[in-house]
Design a protein around this motif. Structure first.
Motif, PDB file in Angstrom:
ATOM      1  N   PHE A   1       0.840  -1.195   0.000  1.00  0.00           N
ATOM      2  CA  PHE A   1       0.000   0.000   0.000  1.00  0.00           C
ATOM      3  C   PHE A   1       0.871   1.239   0.000  1.00  0.00           C
ATOM      4  O   PHE A   1       1.784   1.375   0.811  1.00  0.00           O
ATOM      5  CB  PHE A   1      -0.916   0.003   1.223  1.00  0.00           C
ATOM      6  N   VAL A   2       0.614   2.157  -0.937  1.00  0.00           N
ATOM      7  CA  VAL A   2       1.293   3.448  -0.998  1.00  0.00           C
ATOM      8  C   VAL A   2       0.286   4.476  -0.489  1.00  0.00           C
ATOM      9  O   VAL A   2      -0.613   4.905  -1.222  1.00  0.00           O
ATOM     10  CB  VAL A   2       1.747   3.784  -2.440  1.00  0.00           C
ATOM     11  N   LYS A   3       0.419   4.812   0.784  1.00  0.00           N
ATOM     12  CA  LYS A   3      -0.579   5.634   1.469  1.00  0.00           C
ATOM     13  C   LYS A   3      -0.791   6.990   0.797  1.00  0.00           C
ATOM     14  O   LYS A   3      -1.926   7.429   0.630  1.00  0.00           O
ATOM     15  CB  LYS A   3      -0.160   5.817   2.927  1.00  0.00           C
ATOM     16  N   THR A   4       0.294   7.652   0.398  1.00  0.00           N
ATOM     17  CA  THR A   4       0.166   8.997  -0.170  1.00  0.00           C
ATOM     18  C   THR A   4      -0.602   9.006  -1.484  1.00  0.00           C
ATOM     19  O   THR A   4      -1.187  10.010  -1.852  1.00  0.00           O
ATOM     20  CB  THR A   4       1.552   9.643  -0.393  1.00  0.00           C
ATOM     21  N   LYS A   5      -0.610   7.881  -2.192  1.00  0.00           N
ATOM     22  CA  LYS A   5      -1.312   7.798  -3.477  1.00  0.00           C
ATOM     23  C   LYS A   5      -2.595   6.977  -3.391  1.00  0.00           C
ATOM     24  O   LYS A   5      -3.271   6.793  -4.400  1.00  0.00           O
ATOM     25  CB  LYS A   5      -0.399   7.164  -4.543  1.00  0.00           C
ATOM     26  N   LYS A   6      -2.918   6.466  -2.185  1.00  0.00           N
ATOM     27  CA  LYS A   6      -4.096   5.608  -2.001  1.00  0.00           C
ATOM     28  C   LYS A   6      -4.103   4.497  -3.041  1.00  0.00           C
ATOM     29  O   LYS A   6      -5.083   4.275  -3.749  1.00  0.00           O
ATOM     30  CB  LYS A   6      -5.384   6.439  -2.068  1.00  0.00           C
ATOM     31  N   THR A   7      -2.972   3.835  -3.147  1.00  0.00           N
ATOM     32  CA  THR A   7      -2.743   2.863  -4.217  1.00  0.00           C
ATOM     33  C   THR A   7      -2.148   1.576  -3.659  1.00  0.00           C
ATOM     34  O   THR A   7      -1.304   1.606  -2.777  1.00  0.00           O
ATOM     35  CB  THR A   7      -1.769   3.471  -5.251  1.00  0.00           C
ATOM     36  N   TRP A   8      -2.598   0.454  -4.217  1.00  0.00           N
ATOM     37  CA  TRP A   8      -2.025  -0.851  -3.915  1.00  0.00           C
ATOM     38  C   TRP A   8      -1.276  -1.330  -5.157  1.00  0.00           C
ATOM     39  O   TRP A   8      -1.777  -1.200  -6.272  1.00  0.00           O
ATOM     40  CB  TRP A   8      -3.104  -1.864  -3.564  1.00  0.00           C
ATOM     41  N   ILE A   9      -0.083  -1.901  -4.954  1.00  0.00           N
ATOM     42  CA  ILE A   9       0.751  -2.351  -6.070  1.00  0.00           C
ATOM     43  C   ILE A   9       1.223  -3.777  -5.808  1.00  0.00           C
ATOM     44  O   ILE A   9       1.645  -4.106  -4.698  1.00  0.00           O
ATOM     45  CB  ILE A   9       1.977  -1.425  -6.245  1.00  0.00           C
ATOM     46  N   LYS A  10       1.147  -4.601  -6.847  1.00  0.00           N
ATOM     47  CA  LYS A  10       1.712  -5.951  -6.809  1.00  0.00           C
ATOM     48  C   LYS A  10       2.431  -6.166  -8.124  1.00  0.00           C
ATOM     49  O   LYS A  10       1.950  -5.727  -9.178  1.00  0.00           O
ATOM     50  CB  LYS A  10       0.608  -6.994  -6.633  1.00  0.00           C
ATOM     51  N   GLN A  11       3.582  -6.839  -8.079  1.00  0.00           N
ATOM     52  CA  GLN A  11       4.350  -6.999  -9.302  1.00  0.00           C
ATOM     53  C   GLN A  11       5.145  -8.287  -9.306  1.00  0.00           C
ATOM     54  O   GLN A  11       5.346  -8.915  -8.268  1.00  0.00           O
ATOM     55  CB  GLN A  11       5.284  -5.817  -9.499  1.00  0.00           C
ATOM     56  N   ASN A  12       5.562  -8.651 -10.497  1.00  0.00           N
ATOM     57  CA  ASN A  12       6.518  -9.737 -10.682  1.00  0.00           C
ATOM     58  C   ASN A  12       7.601  -9.215 -11.620  1.00  0.00           C
ATOM     59  O   ASN A  12       7.716  -7.993 -11.802  1.00  0.00           O
ATOM     60  CB  ASN A  12       5.829 -11.017 -11.190  1.00  0.00           C
ATOM     61  N   ASP A  13       8.360 -10.084 -12.244  1.00  0.00           N
ATOM     62  CA  ASP A  13       9.450  -9.630 -13.118  1.00  0.00           C
ATOM     63  C   ASP A  13       8.956  -8.946 -14.390  1.00  0.00           C
ATOM     64  O   ASP A  13       9.690  -8.173 -15.003  1.00  0.00           O
ATOM     65  CB  ASP A  13      10.344 -10.806 -13.513  1.00  0.00           C
ATOM     66  N   ASP A  14       7.724  -9.224 -14.807  1.00  0.00           N
ATOM     67  CA  ASP A  14       7.223  -8.733 -16.093  1.00  0.00           C
ATOM     68  C   ASP A  14       6.121  -7.684 -16.014  1.00  0.00           C
ATOM     69  O   ASP A  14       5.959  -6.890 -16.926  1.00  0.00           O
ATOM     70  CB  ASP A  14       6.680  -9.906 -16.921  1.00  0.00           C
ATOM     71  N   ILE A  15       5.337  -7.704 -14.940  1.00  0.00           N
ATOM     72  CA  ILE A  15       4.111  -6.903 -14.894  1.00  0.00           C
ATOM     73  C   ILE A  15       3.934  -6.260 -13.526  1.00  0.00           C
ATOM     74  O   ILE A  15       4.226  -6.862 -12.501  1.00  0.00           O
ATOM     75  CB  ILE A  15       2.888  -7.795 -15.214  1.00  0.00           C
ATOM     76  N   ILE A  16       3.422  -5.031 -13.530  1.00  0.00           N
ATOM     77  CA  ILE A  16       3.014  -4.353 -12.300  1.00  0.00           C
ATOM     78  C   ILE A  16       1.502  -4.153 -12.382  1.00  0.00           C
ATOM     79  O   ILE A  16       0.985  -3.646 -13.378  1.00  0.00           O
ATOM     80  CB  ILE A  16       3.691  -2.974 -12.140  1.00  0.00           C
ATOM     81  N   VAL A  17       0.787  -4.557 -11.329  1.00  0.00           N
ATOM     82  CA  VAL A  17      -0.655  -4.338 -11.227  1.00  0.00           C
ATOM     83  C   VAL A  17      -0.873  -3.212 -10.231  1.00  0.00           C
ATOM     84  O   VAL A  17      -0.339  -3.229  -9.122  1.00  0.00           O
ATOM     85  CB  VAL A  17      -1.388  -5.613 -10.750  1.00  0.00           C
ATOM     86  N   VAL A  18      -1.672  -2.212 -10.631  1.00  0.00           N
ATOM     87  CA  VAL A  18      -1.936  -1.043  -9.799  1.00  0.00           C
ATOM     88  C   VAL A  18      -3.439  -0.946  -9.542  1.00  0.00           C
ATOM     89  O   VAL A  18      -4.245  -1.050 -10.463  1.00  0.00           O
ATOM     90  CB  VAL A  18      -1.460   0.241 -10.517  1.00  0.00           C
TER      91      VAL A  18
END
Length: 159
Positions: free
Chosen positions: A19-36
């Motif tokens: 969780f990136v609090k300042t952006k109210k965003t959750w991020i998950k990633q692997n070597d190829d893709i970032i999901v926001v």
């Protein structure tokens, strides 16, 4: 942190999101893709949305560790699961006894756990895009920051 985010945050954290609090965003990633997944409160009602973004790490972008939803290559809004949900229905006292969540809130969190999170987990695999989004344009996902030709190139190169 507002009440809605306090309820949503554990759902995403349990699924491996940061969780990136300042952006109210959750991020998950692997070597190829970032999901926001980015929380957005409606300006016109008490409803909220979750803006979704898929970022492909390829070429010069392969070392990216974090992106904003607006920087992603595919974007969408997962608002249909929240059509009847109002942030005002979440009362602060539910944090004293979270087992007594309202039926409406329980349905919303179930939709996130059973619908949104599994979908996004699938999207961490480039083959998901090849099998499900190769016939672009798509009514649910929009290209952003790349052309259709670049999208097809990414699918070919990353798979």
């Amino acid at each position: 942190m507002n009440s809605t985010i306090q309820i949503l945050n554990p759902l995403f954290i349990e699924s491996g999101y940061k969780f990136v609090k300042t952006k109210k965003t959750w991020i998950k990633q692997n070597d190829d893709i970032i999901v926001v997944c980015q929380y957005q409160k409606s300006k016109f009602s008490n409803n909220f949305f979750i803006n979704l973004g898929i970022y492909f790490k390829y070429g010069n972008n392969s070392r990216k560790k974090s992106v904003l939803a607006e920087e992603c290559h595919l974007t969408s809004r997962y608002s249909r699961i929240f059509e009847d949900f109002s942030a005002d229905n979440i009362k602060d006292d539910i944090f004293k006894n979270p087992k007594e969540l309202s039926d409406e809130l329980k349905q919303t969190t179930d939709k996130i756990k059973e619908g949104l999170l599994p979908l996004l987990e699938n999207m961490l695999d480039i083959n998901y895009f090849k099998n499900n989004l190769s016939n672009y344009p798509n009514e649910d996902w929009w290209l952003r920051n790349i052309t259709r030709e670049e999208f097809y190139y990414i699918l070919d190169e990353m798979g």
